[in-house]
Motif scaffolding. Sequence first.
Motif, PDB file in Angstrom:
ATOM      1  N   LEU A 110       0.564  -1.230  -0.156  1.00 29.88           N
ATOM      2  CA  LEU A 110       0.096   0.453   0.069  1.00 29.88           C
ATOM      3  C   LEU A 110       0.670   1.591   0.094  1.00 29.88           C
ATOM      4  N   ASP A 111       1.732   1.757   1.164  1.00 27.18           N
ATOM      5  CA  ASP A 111       2.820   2.288   0.446  1.00 27.18           C
ATOM      6  C   ASP A 111       3.029   2.766  -0.423  1.00 27.18           C
ATOM      7  N   GLU A 116       2.845   5.846  -6.082  1.00 29.75           N
ATOM      8  CA  GLU A 116       2.391   5.835  -7.064  1.00 29.75           C
ATOM      9  C   GLU A 116       1.395   6.057  -7.599  1.00 29.75           C
ATOM     10  N   GLN A 117       0.487   7.027  -6.925  1.00 30.06           N
ATOM     11  CA  GLN A 117      -0.529   7.674  -6.879  1.00 30.06           C
ATOM     12  C   GLN A 117       0.024   9.211  -7.358  1.00 30.06           C
ATOM     13  N   MET A 118       1.088   9.759  -6.678  1.00 27.56           N
ATOM     14  CA  MET A 118       1.619  11.217  -6.692  1.00 27.56           C
ATOM     15  C   MET A 118       2.765  10.954  -7.840  1.00 27.56           C
ATOM     16  N   LEU A 119       2.930  10.001  -8.813  1.00 28.37           N
ATOM     17  CA  LEU A 119       3.348  10.205  -9.669  1.00 28.37           C
ATOM     18  C   LEU A 119       1.967   9.709 -11.382  1.00 28.37           C
ATOM     19  N   SER A 120       1.422  11.229 -11.249  1.00 29.63           N
ATOM     20  CA  SER A 120       0.757  11.769 -11.728  1.00 29.63           C
ATOM     21  C   SER A 120       1.030  12.839 -13.042  1.00 29.63           C
ATOM     22  N   GLY A 121       2.595  12.895 -13.634  1.00 33.65           N
ATOM     23  CA  GLY A 121       2.757  13.367 -14.061  1.00 33.65           C
ATOM     24  C   GLY A 121       2.819  12.639 -15.491  1.00 33.65           C
ATOM     25  N   PRO A 122       3.113  12.720 -16.840  1.00 28.92           N
ATOM     26  CA  PRO A 122       2.587  12.716 -18.212  1.00 28.92           C
ATOM     27  C   PRO A 122       3.248  11.944 -18.795  1.00 28.92           C
ATOM     28  N   TYR A 123       4.208  12.314 -18.277  1.00 32.38           N
ATOM     29  CA  TYR A 123       5.602  10.902 -18.225  1.00 32.38           C
ATOM     30  C   TYR A 123       6.634  10.024 -17.154  1.00 32.38           C
ATOM     31  N   ALA A 179      29.213   9.015 -18.150  1.00 29.98           N
ATOM     32  CA  ALA A 179      27.525   7.586 -18.611  1.00 29.98           C
ATOM     33  C   ALA A 179      26.001   7.733 -18.595  1.00 29.98           C
ATOM     34  N   THR A 180      25.638   7.116 -20.433  1.00 30.97           N
ATOM     35  CA  THR A 180      23.885   7.149 -19.169  1.00 30.97           C
ATOM     36  C   THR A 180      23.760   6.093 -19.489  1.00 30.97           C
ATOM     37  N   LEU A 181      22.637   6.062 -18.877  1.00 32.38           N
ATOM     38  CA  LEU A 181      21.944   4.573 -18.596  1.00 32.38           C
ATOM     39  C   LEU A 181      20.713   4.807 -19.006  1.00 32.38           C
ATOM     40  N   GLU A 182      19.834   3.238 -19.814  1.00 34.45           N
ATOM     41  CA  GLU A 182      18.782   3.438 -20.176  1.00 34.45           C
ATOM     42  C   GLU A 182      18.229   2.323 -19.451  1.00 34.45           C
ATOM     43  N   ILE A 183      17.211   3.077 -18.697  1.00 40.64           N
ATOM     44  CA  ILE A 183      16.003   1.911 -17.332  1.00 40.64           C
ATOM     45  C   ILE A 183      15.033   1.775 -17.426  1.00 40.64           C
ATOM     46  N   THR A 184      14.844   1.041 -18.119  1.00 40.79           N
ATOM     47  CA  THR A 184      13.594  -0.190 -18.436  1.00 40.79           C
ATOM     48  C   THR A 184      12.227  -0.603 -17.472  1.00 40.79           C
ATOM     49  N   GLY A 185      10.968  -0.238 -17.762  1.00 40.15           N
ATOM     50  CA  GLY A 185      10.124  -0.031 -16.782  1.00 40.15           C
ATOM     51  C   GLY A 185       9.340   1.001 -15.833  1.00 40.15           C
ATOM     52  N   ARG A 186       8.299   0.532 -15.797  1.00 41.32           N
ATOM     53  CA  ARG A 186       7.313   1.738 -15.068  1.00 41.32           C
ATOM     54  C   ARG A 186       7.175   2.377 -13.818  1.00 41.32           C
ATOM     55  N   TYR A 187       7.125   3.924 -14.394  1.00 39.90           N
ATOM     56  CA  TYR A 187       7.542   4.174 -13.438  1.00 39.90           C
ATOM     57  C   TYR A 187       9.365   4.538 -13.283  1.00 39.90           C
ATOM     58  N   ALA A 188      10.070   4.088 -13.600  1.00 42.25           N
ATOM     59  CA  ALA A 188      10.972   4.731 -13.510  1.00 42.25           C
ATOM     60  C   ALA A 188      11.618   6.280 -13.815  1.00 42.25           C
ATOM     61  N   TYR A 189      10.984   7.041 -14.565  1.00 44.89           N
ATOM     62  CA  TYR A 189      11.255   8.161 -14.358  1.00 44.89           C
ATOM     63  C   TYR A 189      10.714   9.085 -13.513  1.00 44.89           C
ATOM     64  N   GLY A 190       9.042   8.441 -13.355  1.00 45.06           N
ATOM     65  CA  GLY A 190       8.328   9.604 -12.032  1.00 45.06           C
ATOM     66  C   GLY A 190       9.581   9.232 -10.977  1.00 45.06           C
ATOM     67  N   TYR A 191      10.264   8.368 -10.608  1.00 50.78           N
ATOM     68  CA  TYR A 191      10.851   7.193  -9.083  1.00 50.78           C
ATOM     69  C   TYR A 191      12.061   8.476  -9.393  1.00 50.78           C
ATOM     70  N   LEU A 192      13.020   8.432 -10.264  1.00 53.61           N
ATOM     71  CA  LEU A 192      14.594   9.193 -11.034  1.00 53.61           C
ATOM     72  C   LEU A 192      14.337  10.514 -10.830  1.00 53.61           C
ATOM     73  N   LYS A 193      13.646  10.783 -11.429  1.00 58.47           N
ATOM     74  CA  LYS A 193      13.520  12.807 -11.587  1.00 58.47           C
ATOM     75  C   LYS A 193      13.409  12.959 -10.513  1.00 58.47           C
ATOM     76  N   SER A 194      13.674  12.755  -9.774  1.00 58.09           N
ATOM     77  CA  SER A 194      13.859  13.533  -8.216  1.00 58.09           C
ATOM     78  C   SER A 194      15.480  13.375  -8.127  1.00 58.09           C
ATOM     79  N   GLU A 195      16.119  12.701  -9.035  1.00 63.88           N
ATOM     80  CA  GLU A 195      17.752  12.704  -8.839  1.00 63.88           C
ATOM     81  C   GLU A 195      18.263  13.900  -8.985  1.00 63.88           C
ATOM     82  N   LYS A 196      17.348  14.317 -10.174  1.00 59.11           N
ATOM     83  CA  LYS A 196      18.496  15.352 -10.829  1.00 59.11           C
ATOM     84  C   LYS A 196      18.825  16.792 -10.595  1.00 59.11           C
TER      85      LYS A 196
END
Length: 374
Positions: A110-111, A116-123, A179-196
């Motif tokens: 549930l956590d 994930e409900q907070m990850l509502s951005g278009p991408y 270095a550039t990583l391609e990370i494939t999977g649902r919500y990968a961008y939603g989580y990692l955008k906080s690391e910019k």
Amino acid sequence: MLEVQDIKREVETLSHRLGKTQDYLDIPALSAKIQDLEQLAAQPNFWDNQTAAQTTLQELNDLKSHIQQYHQWKTSLEDTKAILELLELESDPGLLQEAETNVTQLSRELDRWELEQMLSGPYDAEGAVLTINAGAGGTDAQDWAEMLLRMYTRWAEDRGYQVHLSEISAGDEAGLKSATLEITGRYAYGYLKSEKGTHRLVRISPFNANGKRQTSFAGVEVMPILAQSVELEIPDKDLKIDTFRSGGKGGQNVNKVETGVRVEHVPTGIAVRCTEERSQQQNKEKALARLKAKLLIIAQEQRAQEIAQIRGDMVEAAWGNQIRNYVFHPYQMVKDLRTEVETSAITDVMNGELDPFIQAYLRQENQLVESGAV
């Protein structure tokens, strides 16, 4: 091990949370939507537009997974309540352990769902392209960039994402320049955008013969991997395309012909480069896709900030710009300067334990949105 009364309290809390989840999902409306999409998918001309059909099927699968997940949670909670009734009649360590396992797992799931409900951005639901660039600090900064590469790779792999190192530029003496990583999977961008942003390291330098403390920096940029259905027209006059020899492994053409491609968006100065494919055309297509992602995210964020402020590659990886400090000496601490979250478990963090930082950032951003601050 928890006591029966502790588990009862946890069950009451989980019942309340699951009730809120049910209201949020609106199960009757969800079921009706699934029925409508199934009828649409059964039409003879459904596959005439394959892109639209795939989008519809993805939405259908997502809706079904939401209902299935909710029913699994509900069943788990009901099973735990039944176990508690049995424990009222007779003590059983095995049943008590099962009940504790159930509430712990349900709470964690549930956590994650609530987050994930907070990850509502278009991408937010897309995969991510994460780029690390060594900043100020010389060889130490290049070594720090390599440490961050390992950290993010471990984080992604631990979450079950597919990770591909698509590009790397070795450091002069150690580590890497970028270095550039391609990370494939649902919500990968939603989580990692906080690391910019800029990540700052303080430690005793292994490259200094006098054993002096060294501060070094590395910049992290994150962009989504866009679906093919996302369209953005970029006029040819706005593009500057250069080719070069890729270097390194990748096939016999790599060092003999100019397969590497660098694409610059002239109006903004944003540039991307791609070298991982064997042909120039493939690298060009991939570079253009990454450039498109950058421009779309910038357009999205520009509502609140100017381009010069939000472009990850425009922020100098040096003093005054960092989002997070990693201190190895004279004490051990990792602290996020945006949320004030900190930990002394620095080894865990460098092994990919980033969720406390990511979750705190997402909750903070969600609160700002709800308050109307952004």
